[in-house]
Write a protein that holds these residues in place. Structure first.
Motif, short mmCIF file in Angstrom:
data_model
loop_
_atom_site.label_atom_id
_atom_site.label_comp_id
_atom_site.label_asym_id
_atom_site.label_seq_id
_atom_site.Cartn_x
_atom_site.Cartn_y
_atom_site.Cartn_z
N UNK A 1 -2.77 -6.74 -0.78
CA UNK A 1 -2.08 -6.92 0.50
C UNK A 1 -0.86 -6.01 0.64
N UNK A 2 -0.41 -5.44 -0.46
CA UNK A 2 0.76 -4.57 -0.40
C UNK A 2 0.40 -3.11 -0.18
N UNK A 3 -0.87 -2.80 -0.20
CA UNK A 3 -1.30 -1.40 -0.12
C UNK A 3 -0.77 -0.69 1.12
N UNK A 4 -1.02 -1.27 2.28
CA UNK A 4 -0.61 -0.61 3.52
C UNK A 4 0.90 -0.45 3.60
N UNK A 5 1.63 -1.39 3.00
CA UNK A 5 3.09 -1.33 3.04
C UNK A 5 3.63 -0.21 2.17
#
Length: 262
Positions: free
Chosen positions: A170-174
Protein backbone atom coordinates in the motif's frame (compact mmCIF):
# COMPACT_ATOMS: atom_id res chain seq x y z
CA UNK A 1 7.79 17.18 -2.98
CA UNK A 2 6.25 16.81 0.36
CA UNK A 3 8.58 17.56 3.25
CA UNK A 4 8.42 15.15 6.13
CA UNK A 5 9.91 15.09 9.59
CA UNK A 6 9.59 11.98 11.71
CA UNK A 7 10.89 10.84 15.04
CA UNK A 8 13.95 8.58 14.89
CA UNK A 9 13.29 4.98 15.90
CA UNK A 10 15.59 4.03 18.71
CA UNK A 11 17.69 0.92 18.73
CA UNK A 12 19.57 -0.31 21.77
CA UNK A 13 22.92 -2.08 21.48
CA UNK A 14 24.16 -4.55 24.04
CA UNK A 15 27.93 -4.54 24.36
CA UNK A 16 29.26 -7.76 25.79
CA UNK A 17 32.88 -7.86 26.91
CA UNK A 18 34.96 -10.39 28.74
CA UNK A 19 35.94 -14.00 28.27
CA UNK A 20 33.90 -16.66 26.48
CA UNK A 21 32.91 -18.14 29.84
CA UNK A 22 31.09 -14.93 30.75
CA UNK A 23 29.37 -14.93 27.39
CA UNK A 24 28.21 -18.50 28.04
CA UNK A 25 26.74 -17.44 31.39
CA UNK A 26 24.77 -14.67 29.73
CA UNK A 27 23.57 -17.05 27.05
CA UNK A 28 22.39 -19.56 29.67
CA UNK A 29 20.11 -16.91 31.14
CA UNK A 30 18.22 -16.51 27.85
CA UNK A 31 15.01 -18.52 28.14
CA UNK A 32 14.24 -19.20 24.49
CA UNK A 33 11.10 -21.20 25.24
CA UNK A 34 9.77 -18.44 27.44
CA UNK A 35 10.36 -15.91 24.66
CA UNK A 36 8.43 -18.11 22.24
CA UNK A 37 5.64 -18.52 24.76
CA UNK A 38 5.38 -14.77 25.26
CA UNK A 39 5.29 -14.22 21.51
CA UNK A 40 2.47 -16.72 21.16
CA UNK A 41 0.60 -14.98 23.97
CA UNK A 42 0.81 -11.69 22.11
CA UNK A 43 -0.56 -13.26 18.94
CA UNK A 44 -3.34 -15.01 20.84
CA UNK A 45 -4.36 -11.72 22.47
CA UNK A 46 -5.22 -10.24 19.12
CA UNK A 47 -8.90 -9.88 18.48
CA UNK A 48 -10.81 -12.15 16.17
CA UNK A 49 -11.68 -11.17 12.61
CA UNK A 50 -15.15 -9.90 13.43
CA UNK A 51 -13.98 -7.70 16.29
CA UNK A 52 -11.08 -6.30 14.27
CA UNK A 53 -13.40 -5.34 11.43
CA UNK A 54 -15.75 -3.71 13.92
CA UNK A 55 -12.87 -1.57 15.24
CA UNK A 56 -11.86 -0.58 11.72
CA UNK A 57 -15.39 0.49 10.84
CA UNK A 58 -15.60 2.64 13.94
CA UNK A 59 -12.21 4.14 13.14
CA UNK A 60 -13.25 4.91 9.56
CA UNK A 61 -16.33 6.67 10.92
CA UNK A 62 -14.07 8.95 12.96
CA UNK A 63 -11.99 9.68 9.86
CA UNK A 64 -14.98 10.27 7.57
CA UNK A 65 -16.54 12.66 10.08
CA UNK A 66 -13.24 14.55 10.35
CA UNK A 67 -13.28 14.25 14.09
CA UNK A 68 -10.67 15.82 16.32
CA UNK A 69 -7.32 14.14 15.72
CA UNK A 70 -6.73 13.59 19.43
CA UNK A 71 -9.86 11.46 19.67
CA UNK A 72 -8.82 9.47 16.61
CA UNK A 73 -5.31 8.93 17.93
CA UNK A 74 -6.57 7.89 21.36
CA UNK A 75 -8.87 5.35 19.73
CA UNK A 76 -5.93 4.08 17.69
CA UNK A 77 -3.76 3.85 20.79
CA UNK A 78 -6.41 1.92 22.73
CA UNK A 79 -6.88 -0.71 20.03
CA UNK A 80 -3.70 -1.00 17.99
CA UNK A 81 -2.06 -3.74 20.06
CA UNK A 82 -4.95 -6.12 19.38
CA UNK A 83 -4.91 -5.80 15.60
CA UNK A 84 -3.09 -7.63 12.83
CA UNK A 85 -0.23 -5.74 11.23
CA UNK A 86 -1.95 -5.19 7.90
CA UNK A 87 -4.85 -3.52 9.69
CA UNK A 88 -2.45 -1.37 11.68
CA UNK A 89 -0.91 -0.28 8.38
CA UNK A 90 -4.30 0.70 7.04
CA UNK A 91 -5.14 2.73 10.13
CA UNK A 92 -1.83 4.56 10.02
CA UNK A 93 -2.20 5.37 6.34
CA UNK A 94 -5.70 6.68 6.97
CA UNK A 95 -4.41 8.79 9.85
CA UNK A 96 -1.67 10.17 7.62
CA UNK A 97 -4.25 11.24 5.02
CA UNK A 98 -6.52 12.71 7.69
CA UNK A 99 -3.78 14.81 9.25
CA UNK A 100 -2.69 16.23 5.90
CA UNK A 101 -6.29 17.13 5.17
CA UNK A 102 -6.45 18.86 8.55
CA UNK A 103 -3.53 21.07 7.53
CA UNK A 104 -0.69 19.36 9.36
CA UNK A 105 2.71 19.64 7.78
CA UNK A 106 4.67 16.46 7.27
CA UNK A 107 6.65 17.00 10.43
CA UNK A 108 3.48 17.04 12.47
CA UNK A 109 2.03 14.07 10.63
CA UNK A 110 4.94 11.76 11.26
CA UNK A 111 5.37 12.84 14.83
CA UNK A 112 1.81 11.58 15.35
CA UNK A 113 2.55 8.32 13.53
CA UNK A 114 5.90 7.59 15.18
CA UNK A 115 4.68 6.11 18.51
CA UNK A 116 2.65 3.48 16.68
CA UNK A 117 5.18 2.27 14.10
CA UNK A 118 6.25 -0.63 16.31
CA UNK A 119 2.91 -2.33 15.66
CA UNK A 120 3.08 -1.94 11.88
CA UNK A 121 4.35 -4.34 9.24
CA UNK A 122 7.90 -4.50 7.89
CA UNK A 123 6.64 -2.68 4.82
CA UNK A 124 5.34 0.28 6.78
CA UNK A 125 8.46 0.39 8.93
CA UNK A 126 10.58 0.54 5.79
CA UNK A 127 8.34 3.30 4.41
CA UNK A 128 8.80 5.18 7.67
CA UNK A 129 12.60 4.83 7.60
CA UNK A 130 12.82 6.13 4.03
CA UNK A 131 10.95 9.28 4.93
CA UNK A 132 12.93 9.65 8.13
CA UNK A 133 16.14 9.61 6.12
CA UNK A 134 14.79 12.34 3.86
CA UNK A 135 13.63 14.52 6.71
CA UNK A 136 16.75 14.21 8.80
CA UNK A 137 18.80 15.43 5.84
CA UNK A 138 16.55 17.05 3.26
CA UNK A 139 17.53 16.63 -0.37
CA UNK A 140 16.31 20.12 -1.21
CA UNK A 141 14.77 23.10 0.48
CA UNK A 142 13.05 24.04 -2.76
CA UNK A 143 15.73 26.55 -3.70
CA UNK A 144 18.92 24.51 -3.70
CA UNK A 145 20.06 20.88 -3.54
CA UNK A 146 21.66 20.03 -0.21
CA UNK A 147 23.23 16.63 -0.94
CA UNK A 148 25.35 15.14 -3.70
CA UNK A 149 24.08 13.32 -6.78
CA UNK A 150 25.57 10.14 -5.33
CA UNK A 151 23.52 10.45 -2.14
CA UNK A 152 20.37 11.23 -4.11
CA UNK A 153 20.84 8.12 -6.23
CA UNK A 154 21.43 6.01 -3.10
CA UNK A 155 18.06 7.18 -1.80
CA UNK A 156 16.42 6.37 -5.12
CA UNK A 157 17.89 2.86 -4.95
CA UNK A 158 16.56 2.42 -1.42
CA UNK A 159 13.06 3.19 -2.65
CA UNK A 160 13.52 0.87 -5.60
CA UNK A 161 14.58 -1.90 -3.20
CA UNK A 162 11.50 -1.23 -1.06
CA UNK A 163 9.19 -1.45 -4.06
CA UNK A 164 10.87 -4.66 -5.26
CA UNK A 165 10.38 -6.19 -1.82
CA UNK A 166 6.77 -5.02 -1.46
CA UNK A 167 5.52 -4.78 -5.07
CA UNK A 168 1.86 -4.99 -4.11
CA UNK A 169 2.22 -2.92 -0.95
CA UNK A 170 0.00 0.00 0.00
CA UNK A 171 2.99 2.32 0.34
CA UNK A 172 4.22 1.81 -3.21
CA UNK A 173 2.37 4.67 -4.86
CA UNK A 174 3.33 7.01 -2.02
CA UNK A 175 7.02 6.31 -2.57
CA UNK A 176 7.04 6.29 -6.36
CA UNK A 177 6.48 10.04 -6.39
CA UNK A 178 9.51 10.48 -4.16
CA UNK A 179 11.54 8.15 -6.39
CA UNK A 180 10.64 10.19 -9.46
CA UNK A 181 11.69 13.35 -7.66
CA UNK A 182 15.03 11.85 -6.64
CA UNK A 183 15.83 10.73 -10.19
CA UNK A 184 14.92 14.11 -11.62
CA UNK A 185 17.05 15.91 -9.02
CA UNK A 186 20.01 13.59 -9.66
CA UNK A 187 19.92 14.35 -13.38
CA UNK A 188 18.70 17.89 -13.88
CA UNK A 189 18.71 19.41 -10.43
CA UNK A 190 15.90 21.82 -9.73
CA UNK A 191 15.34 22.39 -13.43
CA UNK A 192 18.89 23.67 -13.81
CA UNK A 193 21.11 20.90 -15.12
CA UNK A 194 24.19 23.14 -15.02
CA UNK A 195 24.75 22.39 -11.34
CA UNK A 196 26.28 19.17 -12.69
CA UNK A 197 28.35 20.97 -15.32
CA UNK A 198 32.04 21.83 -15.27
CA UNK A 199 32.64 25.32 -13.93
CA UNK A 200 32.14 27.91 -16.62
CA UNK A 201 31.05 25.26 -19.14
CA UNK A 202 27.93 23.32 -20.07
CA UNK A 203 29.74 19.97 -20.16
CA UNK A 204 28.96 17.30 -17.54
CA UNK A 205 31.44 17.15 -14.65
CA UNK A 206 33.82 14.21 -14.67
CA UNK A 207 33.04 13.29 -11.06
CA UNK A 208 29.29 13.35 -11.74
CA UNK A 209 29.79 11.16 -14.79
CA UNK A 210 31.74 8.71 -12.62
CA UNK A 211 28.89 8.66 -10.08
CA UNK A 212 26.43 7.77 -12.84
CA UNK A 213 28.69 5.10 -14.31
CA UNK A 214 29.47 3.59 -10.92
CA UNK A 215 25.76 3.42 -10.06
CA UNK A 216 25.14 1.60 -13.35
CA UNK A 217 28.03 -0.83 -12.77
CA UNK A 218 27.01 -1.67 -9.22
CA UNK A 219 23.27 -1.92 -9.90
CA UNK A 220 23.08 -3.19 -13.50
CA UNK A 221 19.58 -4.65 -13.25
CA UNK A 222 17.99 -1.69 -11.50
CA UNK A 223 15.48 0.77 -12.87
CA UNK A 224 17.80 3.53 -11.70
CA UNK A 225 20.62 2.18 -13.87
CA UNK A 226 18.34 1.96 -16.92
CA UNK A 227 17.34 5.61 -16.55
CA UNK A 228 20.94 6.76 -16.12
CA UNK A 229 22.09 4.61 -19.03
CA UNK A 230 19.56 6.21 -21.37
CA UNK A 231 20.54 9.66 -20.13
CA UNK A 232 24.23 9.05 -20.79
CA UNK A 233 23.48 7.68 -24.25
CA UNK A 234 21.59 10.86 -25.10
CA UNK A 235 24.12 13.38 -23.81
CA UNK A 236 26.99 11.48 -25.42
CA UNK A 237 25.35 12.31 -28.74
CA UNK A 238 25.97 15.95 -27.79
CA UNK A 239 29.54 15.33 -26.61
CA UNK A 240 28.33 15.53 -22.97
CA UNK A 241 26.97 19.03 -23.58
CA UNK A 242 24.06 19.62 -21.19
CA UNK A 243 22.38 22.15 -23.44
CA UNK A 244 22.63 19.98 -26.53
CA UNK A 245 19.57 19.01 -28.53
CA UNK A 246 19.38 15.43 -27.22
CA UNK A 247 20.04 16.48 -23.62
CA UNK A 248 17.28 19.08 -23.72
CA UNK A 249 14.88 16.53 -25.21
CA UNK A 250 15.66 14.20 -22.31
CA UNK A 251 14.99 16.91 -19.72
CA UNK A 252 11.73 17.90 -21.40
CA UNK A 253 10.54 14.29 -21.27
CA UNK A 254 12.19 13.11 -18.06
CA UNK A 255 8.95 12.32 -16.21
CA UNK A 256 7.74 10.07 -19.03
CA UNK A 257 11.17 8.44 -19.37
CA UNK A 258 11.30 7.63 -15.65
CA UNK A 259 7.77 6.23 -15.76
CA UNK A 260 8.55 4.04 -18.79
CA UNK A 261 11.50 2.42 -17.06
CA UNK A 262 9.37 0.61 -14.47
Amino acid sequence: MRKIVISIMLASTLLITGCSEEVDKITEKVDVENIKEKANEIVSERLGETDQIKILKEYYTFIENRMDEDKIINFLKDNIENLDEFRVDEMLLQLENHLYAKGYDTKGVLEKLAPHIQYASDEFKSYFRIWNNEVENETTDGESINISAEEILERALQIESHIDKFPEGKTRSRLEELYNTYMSLAIQGLGNQYIYAQEGKSVLKEDTLEVYEQTIRENPDSRTARILQEYLEEIKKDDMNLDGENALYFYDNIEKIIENKK
